[in-house]
Design a protein around this motif. Structure first.
Motif, PDB file in Angstrom:
ATOM      1  N   GLU A  39     -19.235  16.203 -15.000  1.00  0.00           N
ATOM      2  CA  GLU A  39     -20.138  15.614 -15.160  1.00  0.00           C
ATOM      3  C   GLU A  39     -19.861  14.954 -16.758  1.00  0.00           C
ATOM      4  N   GLY A  40     -19.739  13.787 -17.326  1.00  0.00           N
ATOM      5  CA  GLY A  40     -19.435  13.158 -18.001  1.00  0.00           C
ATOM      6  C   GLY A  40     -18.171  12.409 -18.430  1.00  0.00           C
ATOM      7  N   GLN A  41     -17.434  12.893 -16.812  1.00  0.00           N
ATOM      8  CA  GLN A  41     -16.077  12.153 -16.395  1.00  0.00           C
ATOM      9  C   GLN A  41     -16.307  10.493 -15.177  1.00  0.00           C
ATOM     10  N   GLU A  42     -15.036  10.153 -15.641  1.00  0.00           N
ATOM     11  CA  GLU A  42     -15.595   8.928 -14.263  1.00  0.00           C
ATOM     12  C   GLU A  42     -15.400   9.347 -13.092  1.00  0.00           C
ATOM     13  N   ARG A  43     -14.924   8.728 -12.196  1.00  0.00           N
ATOM     14  CA  ARG A  43     -14.958   9.051 -10.497  1.00  0.00           C
ATOM     15  C   ARG A  43     -13.792   9.026 -10.514  1.00  0.00           C
ATOM     16  N   GLN A  44     -13.305   9.870  -9.968  1.00  0.00           N
ATOM     17  CA  GLN A  44     -11.306   9.501  -9.883  1.00  0.00           C
ATOM     18  C   GLN A  44     -11.316   9.174  -8.227  1.00  0.00           C
ATOM     19  N   ALA A  45     -10.428   8.544  -7.852  1.00  0.00           N
ATOM     20  CA  ALA A  45     -10.407   8.074  -6.653  1.00  0.00           C
ATOM     21  C   ALA A  45      -8.518   8.420  -6.352  1.00  0.00           C
ATOM     22  N   ASP A  46      -8.179   8.501  -4.768  1.00  0.00           N
ATOM     23  CA  ASP A  46      -7.297   8.491  -4.107  1.00  0.00           C
ATOM     24  C   ASP A  46      -6.636   7.318  -3.881  1.00  0.00           C
ATOM     25  N   PHE A  47      -5.650   7.227  -4.390  1.00  0.00           N
ATOM     26  CA  PHE A  47      -4.087   6.199  -2.889  1.00  0.00           C
ATOM     27  C   PHE A  47      -3.966   5.768  -2.154  1.00  0.00           C
ATOM     28  N   ILE A  48      -4.311   5.497  -1.059  1.00  0.00           N
ATOM     29  CA  ILE A  48      -3.898   5.833  -0.135  1.00  0.00           C
ATOM     30  C   ILE A  48      -2.746   5.255   1.163  1.00  0.00           C
ATOM     31  N   HIS A  49      -1.712   5.036   1.177  1.00  0.00           N
ATOM     32  CA  HIS A  49      -0.771   4.260   1.514  1.00  0.00           C
ATOM     33  C   HIS A  49      -1.507   4.328   3.444  1.00  0.00           C
ATOM     34  N   ILE A  50      -1.096   2.600   4.187  1.00  0.00           N
ATOM     35  CA  ILE A  50      -1.462   2.617   4.983  1.00  0.00           C
ATOM     36  C   ILE A  50      -0.291   2.063   6.073  1.00  0.00           C
ATOM     37  N   VAL A  51      -0.964   1.741   7.170  1.00  0.00           N
ATOM     38  CA  VAL A  51       0.698   1.227   7.592  1.00  0.00           C
ATOM     39  C   VAL A  51      -0.143   1.037   9.518  1.00  0.00           C
ATOM     40  N   ALA A  52      -0.461  -0.946   9.734  1.00  0.00           N
ATOM     41  CA  ALA A  52      -1.214  -0.922  10.675  1.00  0.00           C
ATOM     42  C   ALA A  52      -0.269  -1.421  11.491  1.00  0.00           C
ATOM     43  N   TRP A  53      -0.123  -1.787  13.085  1.00  0.00           N
ATOM     44  CA  TRP A  53       0.338  -1.950  13.935  1.00  0.00           C
ATOM     45  C   TRP A  53       0.174  -3.471  14.755  1.00  0.00           C
ATOM     46  N   ARG A  54       0.389  -4.011  15.103  1.00  0.00           N
ATOM     47  CA  ARG A  54       0.298  -5.313  16.288  1.00  0.00           C
ATOM     48  C   ARG A  54      -1.154  -5.709  15.843  1.00  0.00           C
ATOM     49  N   GLN A  55      -1.732  -5.763  16.899  1.00  0.00           N
ATOM     50  CA  GLN A  55      -3.327  -6.581  16.331  1.00  0.00           C
ATOM     51  C   GLN A  55      -4.178  -5.910  15.232  1.00  0.00           C
ATOM     52  N   THR A  56      -4.112  -4.246  15.101  1.00  0.00           N
ATOM     53  CA  THR A  56      -4.762  -4.537  13.807  1.00  0.00           C
ATOM     54  C   THR A  56      -4.476  -4.623  12.930  1.00  0.00           C
ATOM     55  N   ALA A  57      -2.904  -5.236  13.213  1.00  0.00           N
ATOM     56  CA  ALA A  57      -2.146  -4.909  11.372  1.00  0.00           C
ATOM     57  C   ALA A  57      -2.699  -6.768  11.607  1.00  0.00           C
ATOM     58  N   GLU A  58      -3.252  -7.233  12.460  1.00  0.00           N
ATOM     59  CA  GLU A  58      -2.892  -9.491  12.141  1.00  0.00           C
ATOM     60  C   GLU A  58      -4.472  -8.699  11.900  1.00  0.00           C
ATOM     61  N   PHE A  59      -5.438  -8.159  12.941  1.00  0.00           N
ATOM     62  CA  PHE A  59      -7.359  -8.378  12.012  1.00  0.00           C
ATOM     63  C   PHE A  59      -7.312  -8.002  11.035  1.00  0.00           C
ATOM     64  N   ILE A  60      -6.076  -7.052  10.061  1.00  0.00           N
ATOM     65  CA  ILE A  60      -6.852  -6.565   9.038  1.00  0.00           C
ATOM     66  C   ILE A  60      -5.935  -7.600   8.060  1.00  0.00           C
ATOM     67  N   THR A  61      -5.301  -8.563   8.135  1.00  0.00           N
ATOM     68  CA  THR A  61      -4.177  -9.326   7.216  1.00  0.00           C
ATOM     69  C   THR A  61      -4.802 -10.817   7.512  1.00  0.00           C
ATOM     70  N   ARG A  62      -5.824 -11.015   8.316  1.00  0.00           N
ATOM     71  CA  ARG A  62      -6.557 -12.112   8.335  1.00  0.00           C
ATOM     72  C   ARG A  62      -7.839 -11.981   7.365  1.00  0.00           C
ATOM     73  N   TYR A  63      -8.594 -10.922   8.107  1.00  0.00           N
ATOM     74  CA  TYR A  63      -9.708 -10.927   7.031  1.00  0.00           C
ATOM     75  C   TYR A  63     -10.158 -10.020   6.157  1.00  0.00           C
ATOM     76  N   PHE A  64      -9.512  -9.315   5.591  1.00  0.00           N
ATOM     77  CA  PHE A  64      -9.557  -8.326   4.562  1.00  0.00           C
ATOM     78  C   PHE A  64      -8.449  -8.983   3.385  1.00  0.00           C
ATOM     79  N   ARG A  65      -9.259  -8.674   2.282  1.00  0.00           N
ATOM     80  CA  ARG A  65      -9.049  -9.197   1.150  1.00  0.00           C
ATOM     81  C   ARG A  65      -8.531  -7.618  -0.076  1.00  0.00           C
ATOM     82  N   LYS A  66      -7.967  -7.863  -1.235  1.00  0.00           N
ATOM     83  CA  LYS A  66      -8.122  -7.370  -2.598  1.00  0.00           C
ATOM     84  C   LYS A  66      -9.448  -6.955  -2.680  1.00  0.00           C
ATOM     85  N   GLY A  67     -10.209  -5.297  -2.526  1.00  0.00           N
ATOM     86  CA  GLY A  67     -10.973  -5.329  -3.496  1.00  0.00           C
ATOM     87  C   GLY A  67     -12.334  -4.728  -2.720  1.00  0.00           C
ATOM     88  N   GLN A  68     -12.294  -5.204  -0.989  1.00  0.00           N
ATOM     89  CA  GLN A  68     -13.097  -5.614  -0.120  1.00  0.00           C
ATOM     90  C   GLN A  68     -12.957  -3.975   0.231  1.00  0.00           C
TER      91      GLN A  68
END
Length: 137
Positions: A39-68
């Motif tokens: 109460e009275g504080q801003e919501r906290q966030a965790d910064f999780i490191h992600i690695v993606a390979w092959r088609q998943t990597a291509e999909f993410i880099t094609r359709y996602f941008r910072k902040g999405q």
């Protein structure tokens, strides 16, 4: 069982890279809000490191941008290495097997416009109403 599901926002634009054997890979971080907020504080966030390979990597880099918002499903892995100073380090990261859109296209377009410095009002077409005969109030 090792299953991880995350919903968060990309902290930077993901970049597609290729290994020496021409396998697509991307690494990025996702900011994931914690469910508990003091109460009275801003919501906290965790910064999780992600690695993606092959088609998943291509999909993410094609359709996602910072902040999405992105939903990810994968597993947690750890790996150890020795840094330049000879210290042993351990890294924990999520290997993304699947990535999903987590916000509407309209919300994504609005976020993109705001992130690039444009006012959303500039892109809205307004229609002049000449008479109030058809108005419900």
């Amino acid at each position: 069982m090792n299953v991880v599901c995350l919903l968060g926002r990309l902290t930077a634009d993901p970049e597609l890279k290729r290994t020496a054997s021409d396998i697509a890979v991307t690494n990025f971080d996702v900011a994931v809000d914690r469910t508990y907020q003091k109460e009275g504080q801003e919501r906290q966030a965790d910064f999780i490191h992600i690695v993606a390979w092959r088609q998943t990597a291509e999909f993410i880099t094609r359709y996602f941008r910072k902040g999405q918002r992105i939903a990810l499903q994968g597993w947690l892995q750890s790996r150890s290495y020795t840094d330049r100073d000879g210290n042993k380090r351990t890294v924990y990261e999520v290997v993304a097997e699947n990535a999903f859109f987590a916000e509407s296209k309209k919300a994504d377009e609005m976020h993109t416009q705001m992130a690039s410095g444009f006012s959303t009002a500039k892109n809205i077409d307004f229609e002049d109403i000449t008479s109030d005969d058809d108005l419900p109030f």
